[in-house]
Design a protein around this motif. Structure first.
Motif, PDB file in Angstrom:
ATOM      1  N   GLY A  24      41.171  42.770  34.223  1.00  0.00           N
ATOM      2  CA  GLY A  24      41.959  43.313  35.333  1.00  0.00           C
ATOM      3  C   GLY A  24      42.909  42.053  35.808  1.00  0.00           C
ATOM      4  N   SER A  25      41.751  40.660  36.034  1.00  0.00           N
ATOM      5  CA  SER A  25      42.650  39.578  35.955  1.00  0.00           C
ATOM      6  C   SER A  25      42.307  38.220  35.355  1.00  0.00           C
ATOM      7  CB  SER A  25      42.599  38.853  37.311  1.00  0.00           C
ATOM      8  OG  SER A  25      42.954  37.852  38.059  1.00  0.00           O
ATOM      9  N   GLY A  26      42.728  37.439  34.475  1.00  0.00           N
ATOM     10  CA  GLY A  26      42.552  36.923  32.535  1.00  0.00           C
ATOM     11  C   GLY A  26      40.876  35.554  33.670  1.00  0.00           C
ATOM     12  N   SER A  27      41.753  35.231  34.945  1.00  0.00           N
ATOM     13  CA  SER A  27      40.224  34.039  35.062  1.00  0.00           C
ATOM     14  C   SER A  27      39.368  34.253  35.668  1.00  0.00           C
ATOM     15  CB  SER A  27      41.152  34.002  36.249  1.00  0.00           C
ATOM     16  OG  SER A  27      41.126  34.359  37.132  1.00  0.00           O
ATOM     17  N   ALA A  28      39.055  35.955  35.896  1.00  0.00           N
ATOM     18  CA  ALA A  28      37.960  36.815  36.345  1.00  0.00           C
ATOM     19  C   ALA A  28      36.872  36.867  34.409  1.00  0.00           C
ATOM     20  CB  ALA A  28      38.419  38.020  36.777  1.00  0.00           C
ATOM     21  N   CYS A  29      37.024  36.395  34.197  1.00  0.00           N
ATOM     22  CA  CYS A  29      36.107  36.374  32.926  1.00  0.00           C
ATOM     23  C   CYS A  29      35.280  35.231  32.747  1.00  0.00           C
ATOM     24  CB  CYS A  29      37.541  36.806  31.298  1.00  0.00           C
ATOM     25  SG  CYS A  29      37.702  35.067  31.182  1.00  0.00           S
ATOM     26  N   ARG A  30      35.802  33.993  33.593  1.00  0.00           N
ATOM     27  CA  ARG A  30      35.077  33.191  33.736  1.00  0.00           C
ATOM     28  C   ARG A  30      34.054  33.050  34.632  1.00  0.00           C
ATOM     29  NH1 ARG A  30      40.516  30.073  33.165  1.00  0.00           N
ATOM     30  NH2 ARG A  30      39.679  30.301  35.501  1.00  0.00           N
ATOM     31  N   SER A  31      34.189  34.152  35.870  1.00  0.00           N
ATOM     32  CA  SER A  31      33.375  34.236  37.278  1.00  0.00           C
ATOM     33  C   SER A  31      31.981  35.297  37.123  1.00  0.00           C
ATOM     34  CB  SER A  31      33.934  34.187  38.177  1.00  0.00           C
ATOM     35  OG  SER A  31      34.717  33.803  38.292  1.00  0.00           O
TER      36      SER A  31
END
Ligand code: PMV
Length: 336
Positions: A140-147
């Motif tokens: 969905g959005s790269g940085s979302a994998c860390r949240s």
């Protein structure tokens, strides 16, 4: 009649201390380098996904307003991934509530897609483990994998030689952070209107045209193990120094793209200068910035109220003190 399938999830934004900037695969959202972040305890996003078997299309409501255009297409494409994987063809109704301004470089898309990944995978009964959820959120959005994770998390870039880079690229929580490290991250809300250029477009342009991009990538690959060591040693000074340098380097790459992308405003530069002066006066403060003009300041938690008051006075803007926050969680599901 089968019960209505619905799930609600909450996720928080994360701020990278070693940044993700640049995709080597724009479709699978695979980064050129790994990144490392801190999930915050402020600005949660809550998302409910309800399957709507009779509906011809997905419907999406962001803070009560029907989504259209790019926002709707991104969410429909994300749900299509789950439909393909699970074989459930039902459309869905997505309702999402943000507590952070959208598109202002405050990681709203990270919290948004992490909450959506958890709620939608539950509603579609995809049965993913934490790494699987992280992989899905990444699409969905790269940085979302860390949240997906609370506290500090590292997103693995996956080697280009990996037989299945999509599978190898996900985030993991860090369990070896020194317990004495007690950080706060203060968000200075200089401007809360959406940015004129999306992070996707800015990244694409940077990778394609910035002469500094390769050096920044090399320094980011070196910054990652250095940041891991600083975190295990509980060395906040080192953490802050690496984080600030990496963020300023990222902005240097985009500012030298063609045409340039400049998210930093005069107010951002004024505050960056002041943070340097505070440091020269002995305060432990380090800045980081994302795809927007706002500044987040890392400092020891015990000093956060004083630092926050000083930053608010200097900038004339609202400040919000954040601490390490929780993993994405499911708050409701039907059927149970
Ligand atoms: O996840 P995206 O596509 O919104 O990328 C965000 C990238 C930065 O926030 C600028 C850096 C990062 O690692 O979060």
């Amino acid at each position: 009649m089968s019960p209505i399938r619905s799930a609600t999830a909450v996720a928080h934004p994360n701020i990278a201390l070693v940044k993700y900037w640049g995709k080597r695969d724009e479709d699978l959202i695979l980064p050129f380098a790994g990144s490392l972040s801190l999930t915050l305890d402020v600005f949660p996003t809550t998302t409910t996904v309800t399957l709507t078997p009779q509906a011809p299309n997905d419907s999406v409501f962001i803070d009560g307003t029907p989504a259209t255009g790019v926002a709707l297409r991104r969410i429909t494409a994300f749900l299509d991934l789950l439909r393909t994987r699970t074989g459930h063809q039902d459309r869905a109704r997505v309702e999402t509530h943000n507590t952070v301004p959208i598109g202002a470089g405050l990681a709203s898309s990270a919290a948004g897609f992490a909450a959506l990944a958890l709620a939608a995978s539950t509603a579609y009964d995809a049965r993913l483990d934490a790494a699987g959820l992280s992989r899905l959120a990444r699409r969905g959005s790269g940085s979302a994998c860390r949240s997906i994770f609370g506290g500090f998390a590292q997103w693995h870039a996956a080697s280009p030689d990996s037989p299945d880079p999509d599978h190898a690229s996900y985030a993991e929580p860090l369990h070896d952070v020194h317990p004495g490290l007690n950080p706060a991250l203060i968000a200075v809300l200089l401007q809360t209107t959406p940015k004129p250029i999306s992070s996707s477009e800015a990244m694409h342009r940077t990778v394609a045209t910035s002469p500094l991009y390769r050096s920044w990538l090399r320094s980011t690959r070196e910054a990652l193990p250095a940041m891991r060591t600083a975190l295990t040693n509980g060395d906040l000074e080192r953490v802050g120094t690496i984080a600030e340098r990496n963020a300023l380097g990222m902005h240097a790459t985009m500012e030298t793209a063609l045409p340039p992308v400049r998210y930093r405003t005069p107010a951002s530069l004024h505050l960056l200068d002041h943070i340097q002066v505070m440091r020269e006066n002995g305060q432990q403060v380090w800045a980081t910035m994302d795809a927007g003009p706002n500044i987040k300041v890392l400092c020891p938690a015990g000093q956060a109220p004083d630092v926050s008051a000083e930053l608010a006075a200097i900038s004339g803007s609202q400040t919000v003190i954040a601490r390490p926050g929780p993993a994405a969680t499911l708050t409701a599901r039907c059927p149970r």
